[in-house]
Design a protein around this motif. Sequence first.
Motif, mmCIF file in Angstrom:
data_model
loop_
_atom_site.group_PDB
_atom_site.id
_atom_site.type_symbol
_atom_site.label_atom_id
_atom_site.label_comp_id
_atom_site.label_asym_id
_atom_site.label_seq_id
_atom_site.Cartn_x
_atom_site.Cartn_y
_atom_site.Cartn_z
ATOM 1 N N ILE A 99 -21.897 38.276 3.931
ATOM 2 C CA ILE A 99 -23.023 38.064 3.030
ATOM 3 C C ILE A 99 -23.934 36.974 3.589
ATOM 4 C CG2 ILE A 99 -21.685 38.775 1.002
ATOM 5 C CD1 ILE A 99 -21.432 35.796 0.256
ATOM 6 N N ASP A 100 -25.109 36.825 2.969
ATOM 7 C CA ASP A 100 -26.029 35.749 3.310
ATOM 8 C C ASP A 100 -25.994 34.679 2.224
ATOM 9 O OD1 ASP A 100 -26.862 36.745 5.705
ATOM 10 O OD2 ASP A 100 -28.788 37.506 4.992
ATOM 11 N N PHE A 101 -26.467 33.489 2.573
ATOM 12 C CA PHE A 101 -26.507 32.379 1.623
ATOM 13 C C PHE A 101 -27.907 31.799 1.535
ATOM 14 C CE2 PHE A 101 -21.985 32.339 2.731
ATOM 15 C CZ PHE A 101 -21.389 32.129 1.492
ATOM 16 N N SER A 102 -28.250 31.312 0.354
ATOM 17 C CA SER A 102 -29.446 30.499 0.202
ATOM 18 C C SER A 102 -29.191 29.132 0.823
ATOM 19 C CB SER A 102 -29.767 30.327 -1.295
ATOM 20 O OG SER A 102 -28.782 29.483 -1.905
ATOM 21 N N GLU A 103 -30.188 28.280 0.764
ATOM 22 C CA GLU A 103 -29.957 26.875 1.113
ATOM 23 C C GLU A 103 -28.956 26.295 0.114
ATOM 24 O OE1 GLU A 103 -32.697 22.900 1.204
ATOM 25 O OE2 GLU A 103 -33.395 24.612 2.403
ATOM 26 N N ASN A 104 -28.128 25.362 0.578
ATOM 27 C CA ASN A 104 -27.080 24.831 -0.292
ATOM 28 C C ASN A 104 -27.653 24.025 -1.448
ATOM 29 O OD1 ASN A 104 -27.809 22.838 1.723
ATOM 30 N ND2 ASN A 104 -26.096 21.616 1.037
ATOM 31 N N TYR A 105 -27.048 24.190 -2.635
ATOM 32 C CA TYR A 105 -27.457 23.415 -3.804
ATOM 33 C C TYR A 105 -26.459 22.309 -4.126
ATOM 34 C CZ TYR A 105 -24.536 26.983 -6.170
ATOM 35 O OH TYR A 105 -23.533 27.841 -6.541
ATOM 36 N N SER A 106 -25.466 22.118 -3.272
ATOM 37 C CA SER A 106 -24.616 20.926 -3.365
ATOM 38 C C SER A 106 -24.143 20.558 -1.972
ATOM 39 C CB SER A 106 -23.413 21.143 -4.290
ATOM 40 O OG SER A 106 -22.307 21.635 -3.572
ATOM 41 N N GLN A 107 -23.872 19.293 -1.796
ATOM 42 C CA GLN A 107 -23.291 18.817 -0.548
ATOM 43 C C GLN A 107 -21.855 19.321 -0.435
ATOM 44 O OE1 GLN A 107 -25.313 17.271 1.458
ATOM 45 N NE2 GLN A 107 -26.200 15.422 0.603
ATOM 46 N N PRO A 108 -21.275 19.317 0.773
ATOM 47 C CA PRO A 108 -19.837 19.612 0.863
ATOM 48 C C PRO A 108 -19.064 18.678 -0.053
ATOM 49 C CG PRO A 108 -20.821 19.562 3.047
ATOM 50 C CD PRO A 108 -21.877 19.068 2.086
ATOM 51 N N ASP A 109 -18.329 19.260 -0.994
ATOM 52 C CA ASP A 109 -17.575 18.471 -1.962
ATOM 53 C C ASP A 109 -16.224 18.133 -1.356
ATOM 54 O OD1 ASP A 109 -17.034 17.247 -4.408
ATOM 55 O OD2 ASP A 109 -16.111 19.055 -5.219
ATOM 56 N N PRO A 110 -15.838 16.869 -1.308
ATOM 57 C CA PRO A 110 -14.521 16.547 -0.761
ATOM 58 C C PRO A 110 -13.423 17.324 -1.485
ATOM 59 C CG PRO A 110 -15.794 14.557 -1.144
ATOM 60 C CD PRO A 110 -16.561 15.674 -1.768
ATOM 61 N N SER A 111 -12.488 17.830 -0.728
ATOM 62 C CA SER A 111 -11.326 18.502 -1.311
ATOM 63 C C SER A 111 -10.189 17.492 -1.394
ATOM 64 C CB SER A 111 -10.904 19.690 -0.448
ATOM 65 O OG SER A 111 -11.898 20.689 -0.455
ATOM 66 N N SER A 112 -9.452 17.535 -2.502
ATOM 67 C CA SER A 112 -8.378 16.577 -2.729
ATOM 68 C C SER A 112 -7.027 17.266 -2.818
ATOM 69 C CB SER A 112 -8.620 15.801 -4.034
ATOM 70 O OG SER A 112 -9.752 14.979 -3.925
ATOM 71 N N PHE A 113 -6.006 16.530 -2.400
ATOM 72 C CA PHE A 113 -4.624 16.940 -2.620
ATOM 73 C C PHE A 113 -4.143 16.243 -3.892
ATOM 74 C CE2 PHE A 113 -5.144 17.341 1.979
ATOM 75 C CZ PHE A 113 -4.521 18.560 2.257
ATOM 76 N N LEU A 114 -3.606 17.001 -4.821
ATOM 77 C CA LEU A 114 -3.058 16.460 -6.052
ATOM 78 C C LEU A 114 -1.555 16.700 -6.054
ATOM 79 C CD1 LEU A 114 -3.841 15.414 -9.061
ATOM 80 C CD2 LEU A 114 -3.445 17.804 -9.676
ATOM 81 N N GLY A 115 -0.777 15.645 -6.274
ATOM 82 C CA GLY A 115 0.669 15.791 -6.265
ATOM 83 C C GLY A 115 1.335 14.794 -7.192
ATOM 84 N N ALA A 116 2.640 14.888 -7.296
ATOM 85 C CA ALA A 116 3.400 14.004 -8.187
ATOM 86 C C ALA A 116 3.864 12.738 -7.489
ATOM 87 C CB ALA A 116 4.601 14.751 -8.759
ATOM 88 N N SER A 117 3.722 12.691 -6.154
ATOM 89 C CA SER A 117 4.188 11.514 -5.417
ATOM 90 C C SER A 117 3.301 11.264 -4.202
ATOM 91 C CB SER A 117 5.632 11.715 -4.948
ATOM 92 O OG SER A 117 6.028 10.674 -4.064
ATOM 93 N N ALA A 118 2.981 10.005 -3.979
ATOM 94 C CA ALA A 118 2.174 9.640 -2.817
ATOM 95 C C ALA A 118 2.984 9.706 -1.528
ATOM 96 C CB ALA A 118 1.603 8.237 -3.008
ATOM 97 N N ASP A 119 4.300 9.865 -1.635
ATOM 98 C CA ASP A 119 5.172 9.886 -0.454
ATOM 99 C C ASP A 119 5.315 11.273 0.169
ATOM 100 O OD1 ASP A 119 5.661 7.176 -0.814
ATOM 101 O OD2 ASP A 119 7.359 7.569 -2.164
ATOM 102 N N ILE A 120 4.616 12.252 -0.353
ATOM 103 C CA ILE A 120 4.727 13.618 0.156
ATOM 104 C C ILE A 120 4.163 13.697 1.573
ATOM 105 C CG2 ILE A 120 3.915 15.996 -0.139
ATOM 106 C CD1 ILE A 120 3.795 15.414 -3.160
ATOM 107 N N ASP A 121 4.912 14.323 2.471
ATOM 108 C CA ASP A 121 4.430 14.594 3.821
ATOM 109 C C ASP A 121 3.653 15.899 3.764
ATOM 110 O OD1 ASP A 121 3.911 15.010 6.469
ATOM 111 O OD2 ASP A 121 6.005 15.201 7.097
ATOM 112 N N LEU A 122 2.330 15.800 3.708
ATOM 113 C CA LEU A 122 1.500 16.982 3.507
ATOM 114 C C LEU A 122 1.635 17.988 4.648
ATOM 115 C CD1 LEU A 122 -1.724 15.260 2.116
ATOM 116 C CD2 LEU A 122 -0.060 16.617 0.838
ATOM 117 N N ALA A 123 1.932 17.514 5.841
ATOM 118 C CA ALA A 123 2.037 18.414 6.994
ATOM 119 C C ALA A 123 3.199 19.394 6.870
ATOM 120 C CB ALA A 123 2.173 17.602 8.278
#
Length: 238
Positions: A99-123
């Motif tokens: 498909i085609d796109f218009s000019e963007n109407y928002s900047q790239p929005d940061p994507s976040s990881f949400l979890g129950a513990s900060a100790d998670i090894d995301l890799a």
Amino acid sequence: MKNLILTTAIASLVSTMAMAQDVTRLGTEGAYPPWNFINDAGEVDGFEREVGDELCARAELTCEWVTNEWDSIIPNLVSGNYDVIIAGMSITEEREEVIDFSENYSQPDPSSFLGASADIDLASAVIAAQTGTIQAAHVAEMGATLLEFATPEETVAAVKNGEADAVLADASFLQPVADSEADLSIIGEVLLGGGVAAGVRKSDTDLRDTLTAAVQSMKADGSLNALIEKWEIGATFE
């Protein structure tokens, strides 16, 4: 008399068809707040409802909203079920092949990881993401175990019930979840995609250019930034 009735019926049908063709149908998911969601009145609401309505007003288009599940939102655009996708869809090279796109109407929005513990090894973690999103593609590329779900709500539920270690989605979607769930928090962030824009069929170049001109108009007078700030979508345009 029969000829008069028949002629009147044909004229009415032609008029109805012309009116239908003059309506630009906007397709959205209706399940991804604050970008788009269904409010208590059963209507499409959110940042993209306001953006889409304003784009139509500036482009002098008569528009109506249509909801469609995310996993078939591009195929149903291509097949003609609606004319524009306004559904938090980031510009990517893979999508631009279809498909085609218009000019963007928002900047790239940061994507976040949400979890129950900060100790998670995301890799090496099990990470949930919505099917067909830039987040799902990123999880696959980073080597983690990807669990895909049809809806955003299901990705969060997978973390809450222990099926996944974390979920990756737009920060604007996950931050309110983190604020309301004491056991969950943002544990990482990554910048993905080329910004969010309106998607159209490749044959609809005039519509694409019309929407781009309307986006540019909203950027120029500051009204787009005002909506970005209102709905806490991310960075404003300079």
